[in-house]
Design an enzyme around this catalytic site. Structure first.
Site, PDB file in Angstrom:
ATOM      1  N   TRP A   1      38.454   3.922  25.773  1.00 32.69           N
ATOM      2  CA  TRP A   1      39.389   4.135  24.667  1.00 32.69           C
ATOM      3  C   TRP A   1      39.661   2.776  24.047  1.00 32.69           C
ATOM      4  CZ3 TRP A   1      41.212   8.639  22.601  1.00 32.69           C
ATOM      5  CH2 TRP A   1      42.039   8.459  21.490  1.00 32.69           C
TER       6      TRP A   1
ATOM      7  N   PHE B   1      43.646  -0.828  20.607  1.00 27.48           N
ATOM      8  CA  PHE B   1      42.852  -0.432  21.764  1.00 27.48           C
ATOM      9  C   PHE B   1      41.355  -0.372  21.461  1.00 27.48           C
ATOM     10  CE2 PHE B   1      46.881   1.126  23.446  1.00 27.48           C
ATOM     11  CZ  PHE B   1      46.727   1.053  24.821  1.00 27.48           C
TER      12      PHE B   1
ATOM     13  N   ASN C   1      44.127  17.755  26.510  1.00 32.51           N
ATOM     14  CA  ASN C   1      44.230  16.347  26.861  1.00 32.51           C
ATOM     15  C   ASN C   1      45.621  16.054  27.422  1.00 32.51           C
ATOM     16  OD1 ASN C   1      43.437  13.340  26.547  1.00 32.51           O
ATOM     17  ND2 ASN C   1      45.409  13.492  25.491  1.00 32.51           N
ATOM     18  N   GLU C   2      45.658  15.460  28.594  1.00 35.88           N
ATOM     19  CA  GLU C   2      46.902  14.988  29.206  1.00 35.88           C
ATOM     20  C   GLU C   2      48.072  15.953  28.997  1.00 35.88           C
ATOM     21  OE1 GLU C   2      47.591  11.010  27.794  1.00 35.88           O
ATOM     22  OE2 GLU C   2      45.840  10.214  28.812  1.00 35.88           O
TER      23      GLU C   2
ATOM     24  N   GLN D   1      44.399  10.772  15.456  1.00 37.71           N
ATOM     25  CA  GLN D   1      44.423   9.317  15.486  1.00 37.71           C
ATOM     26  C   GLN D   1      43.367   8.660  14.608  1.00 37.71           C
ATOM     27  OE1 GLN D   1      44.715   9.462  20.023  1.00 37.71           O
ATOM     28  NE2 GLN D   1      45.769   7.567  19.547  1.00 37.71           N
TER      29      GLN D   1
ATOM     30  N   GLU E   1      48.167   4.847  16.914  1.00 38.44           N
ATOM     31  CA  GLU E   1      48.610   5.018  18.293  1.00 38.44           C
ATOM     32  C   GLU E   1      49.963   5.721  18.359  1.00 38.44           C
ATOM     33  OE1 GLU E   1      47.046   4.703  20.942  1.00 38.44           O
ATOM     34  OE2 GLU E   1      45.249   3.638  20.304  1.00 38.44           O
ATOM     35  N   TRP E   2      49.946   6.979  17.884  1.00 37.54           N
ATOM     36  CA  TRP E   2      51.094   7.855  17.999  1.00 37.54           C
ATOM     37  C   TRP E   2      52.362   7.209  17.463  1.00 37.54           C
ATOM     38  CZ3 TRP E   2      48.985  12.371  18.503  1.00 37.54           C
ATOM     39  CH2 TRP E   2      47.775  12.478  19.158  1.00 37.54           C
TER      40      TRP E   2
ATOM     41  N   GLU F   1      39.101   8.595  29.943  1.00 38.15           N
ATOM     42  CA  GLU F   1      39.620   7.523  29.093  1.00 38.15           C
ATOM     43  C   GLU F   1      39.999   6.357  29.995  1.00 38.15           C
ATOM     44  OE1 GLU F   1      42.964   8.480  26.591  1.00 38.15           O
ATOM     45  OE2 GLU F   1      42.116  10.381  25.938  1.00 38.15           O
TER      46      GLU F   1
ATOM     47  N   TYR G   1      43.888   4.714  33.195  1.00 34.59           N
ATOM     48  CA  TYR G   1      44.241   3.436  32.589  1.00 34.59           C
ATOM     49  C   TYR G   1      44.706   2.398  33.602  1.00 34.59           C
ATOM     50  CZ  TYR G   1      43.688   5.401  27.976  1.00 34.59           C
ATOM     51  OH  TYR G   1      43.145   5.965  26.849  1.00 34.59           O
TER      52      TYR G   1
END
Length: 604
Positions: free
Chosen positions: A550, A566, A284-285, A136, A557-558, A499, A419
């Site tokens: 974050w 963000f 991550n996630e 990113q 952003e993907w 995050e 989040y």
């Protein structure tokens, strides 16, 4: 805003993950057509129809580790935009921090950041962190020996990236890391959570392939410079950017071959940076990365015998084995510091408090969401019972006793990308009917995330940019309950919010800097959540020892490209100049007034 289809593994709870708006990770997956893909019986069928994608059959690309072989892999990606410069920029120190903005509201309406529970302090050693990931922010996509990744390839596929941008250059942190670390230190930040690109260390991914010394040296310099300005490096080994070679060779995380290759990569990085990194993350996630494998465009490259129905669960099984193997190696090698992985999602609150169906839906949400990974690691080394009762072994492989023993306890703390937390409802068909019917569009999770209450239809919280409105809301009033649920279900002696953040509504439409830097929605998000975090520590006994905002700056952003904002810093994508937004000042003031700051801070 383009919506992505969501595999059942991601659930209704993971609308963020499904839409991959980073801080990615979460719409209503239990009711999407993608969830219906998981209703088909396992078979070696071809992926569902989607925009035309060209990728060689898995296993057909030779393992040619020569420079020519690397170029052949890059040819699968296509042309790459070169960076505007190719040397590391030396910042002029000290970094000047412009004067703070005036108060956002009258003090009788809302306190200044320094006056949020001023009598409550943060624990000694608490971390004031920010977060990024390699794909990113780094840019320099094809520089210094790096191999291509899945996202380098995916960003070129038709109709996938909403604004048709790539991350070839993005923030160019690869060459601007010194400036970024110094700018973080200047506002008091004490830690930066970033990821290492596997393809920069092993361009071909596999064990036994050539090590890229330039990649090793680069991250060594990144770590050393962060330490020199008082910013602790927090390292994630994998933030979704699988080396493309591994996809071509055997189907990436849908193949068990990934386990040994990942462990080899992890051991190389551990050895290279031992003693300089205190906190490590293996993944991550994981529910997000495993959710992607059955979705366009990644669904063209699954391992033989795996299809879009079974791919997310095969991925989860392989990923957890890779995690356990890496942690085992970490401990056997005597690597200093602590290690875990980054969870995402939330347990949830019943949409209708008097509904036994909604209460049960919360349990299913927890089991198919966080629990799918957290139960094996933090409780008994096995999948949640609800999951095993729902998914046959043909979908979800079962752990052997040896695998369970390695998984249990394979984390030193609990990290959550927190989040938002929202309501959970049972599907209209009812949970029993849904769980027994593989053709139900809500199967197997059989729950839905609700973004508004059941009484009068009020939103759970303020909305973000439209890019994220299917999953993200500002829900500080939910945070204490959220953290208590995590601690009750997966107890730990230490917790990080690894995050949290919000994309400022419509910021991408702004052109004047005075409007761009006035990110009031994001500022309110951070301050209200941090106030609740203080109460969670002092009144609820939550062992929270750090938060990571974050993100450090706006970034790619993907699948939404550069649209969602963000960052606590704006990035001018023509000049690459960074500018602090109001949220950066608010975070700096809050932490400094509660006893946490960097000695290199230049905030007046």
């Amino acid at each position: 805003m383009q919506r992505l289809l969501i595999p059942a593994l991601l659930l209704a709870s993971n609308a963020r993950a499904a839409n991959l708006v980073q801080p990615i990770a979460r719409s209503l997956a239990a009711t999407t057509s993608a969830a219906a893909a998981a209703t088909q019986p396992p078979s070696a069928s071809s992926p569902a129809a989607s925009p035309a994608v060209s990728f060689p059959p898995v296993g057909s690309v030779p393992r040619d580790f020569s420079p020519q072989g690397l170029e052949e892999l890059w040819s699968l990606v296509g042309p790459v935009e070169p960076p505007p410069f190719t040397t590391t920029r030396e910042p002029q120190l000290p970094i000047p921090v412009p004067s703070a903005p005036p108060p956002l509201y009258p003090t009788w309406y809302a306190p200044e950041p320094s006056n949020i529970f001023p009598n409550l302090s943060l624990p000694e050693g608490f971390i004031f962190g920010v977060a990024t990931s390699a794909y990113q922010v780094e840019g320099a996509t094809k520089m210094e020996g790096k191999g291509p990744t899945t996202w380098d390839w995916a960003s070129r596929q038709p109709n996938f990236i909403q604004d048709n941008t790539t991350a070839d250059v993005t923030d160019l942190q690869y060459y601007l890391y010194k400036e970024d670390a110094a700018r973080a230190a200047a506002i008091g930040i004490t830690a930066h959570s970033f990821s290492i690109s596997w393809a920069r260390i092993y361009p071909f991914g596999v064990a036994g392939s050539p090590l890229n010394q330039q990649g090793i040296d680069h991250y060594s310099d990144v770590i050393d410079y962060h330490l020199s300005v008082g910013v602790d490096p927090v390292v994630t080994l994998f933030h979704w950017d699988t080396p493309l070679a591994l996809i071509a060779y055997y189907g990436g995380f849908t193949s068990p071959q990934i386990v040994d290759d990942y462990i080899n990569y992890a051991k190389t990085v551990f050895q290279a940076y031992n003693g300089r990194v205190k906190t490590w993350y293996t993944f991550n996630e994981p529910s997000v990365s495993c959710g992607w494998v059955s979705q366009y465009p990644f669904n063209v490259s699954m391992a033989p015998g795996v299809n879009s129905s079974t791919a997310p669960y095969q991925c989860a099984y392989n990923l957890l084995k890779a995690h356990a193997g890496a942690v085992k190696a970490f401990r056997e090698m005597g690597i200093s510091g602590e290690i875990a992985y980054k969870n995402n999602d939330f347990v949830g609150t019943p949409w209708r408090s008097n509904s036994t169906e909604d209460i049960e839906a919360v349990e299913r949400h927890a089991a198919f969401g966080i629990g799918l990974y957290a139960n094996p690691v933090y409780t008994n080394g096995d999948w949640p019972e609800i999951v095993k009762d729902t998914l046959p072994e043909s979908y979800l492989p079962r752990f052997t006793p040896e695998e369970s023993a390695e998984l249990k306890g394979s984390a030193d703390f609990f990290a959550i990308d927190a989040y938002a937390s929202q309501y959970i409802a049972a599907p209209a068909s009812g949970i029993s009917s849904c769980a027994a019917n593989m053709s139900d569009p809500a199967w197997p999770a059989c729950n839905s995330v609700m973004l508004y209450d059941s009484n009068a239809g009020w939103a759970v919280g303020p909305s973000p940019d439209p890019a994220s409105d299917s999953w993200l809301q500002a829900t500080p009033q939910m945070l204490r309950g959220y953290l208590k649920q995590l601690q009750e279900r997966w107890p730990t002696d230490k917790m990080y919010i690894s995050e949290f953040g919000m994309d400022e509504p419509y910021e991408s439409m702004r052109t004047e800097m005075y409007q761009i830097t006035e990110d009031s929605t994001t500022t309110n998000y951070f301050m209200t959540n941090l106030g609740e975090a203080l109460l969670a520590i002092h009144e609820d006994g939550i062992p929270l020892m750090g938060t990571f905002s974050w993100g450090m700056m706006d970034n790619a952003e993907w699948n939404y490209g550069l649209e969602p904002k963000f960052g606590i810093q704006n990035v001018n994508y023509t000049t690459l100049e960074r500018t602090y937004k109001r949220a950066a000042y608010a975070l700096s003031e809050f932490f400094a007034s509660h006893g946490i700051s960097n000695s290199n801070s230049t905030v007046v």
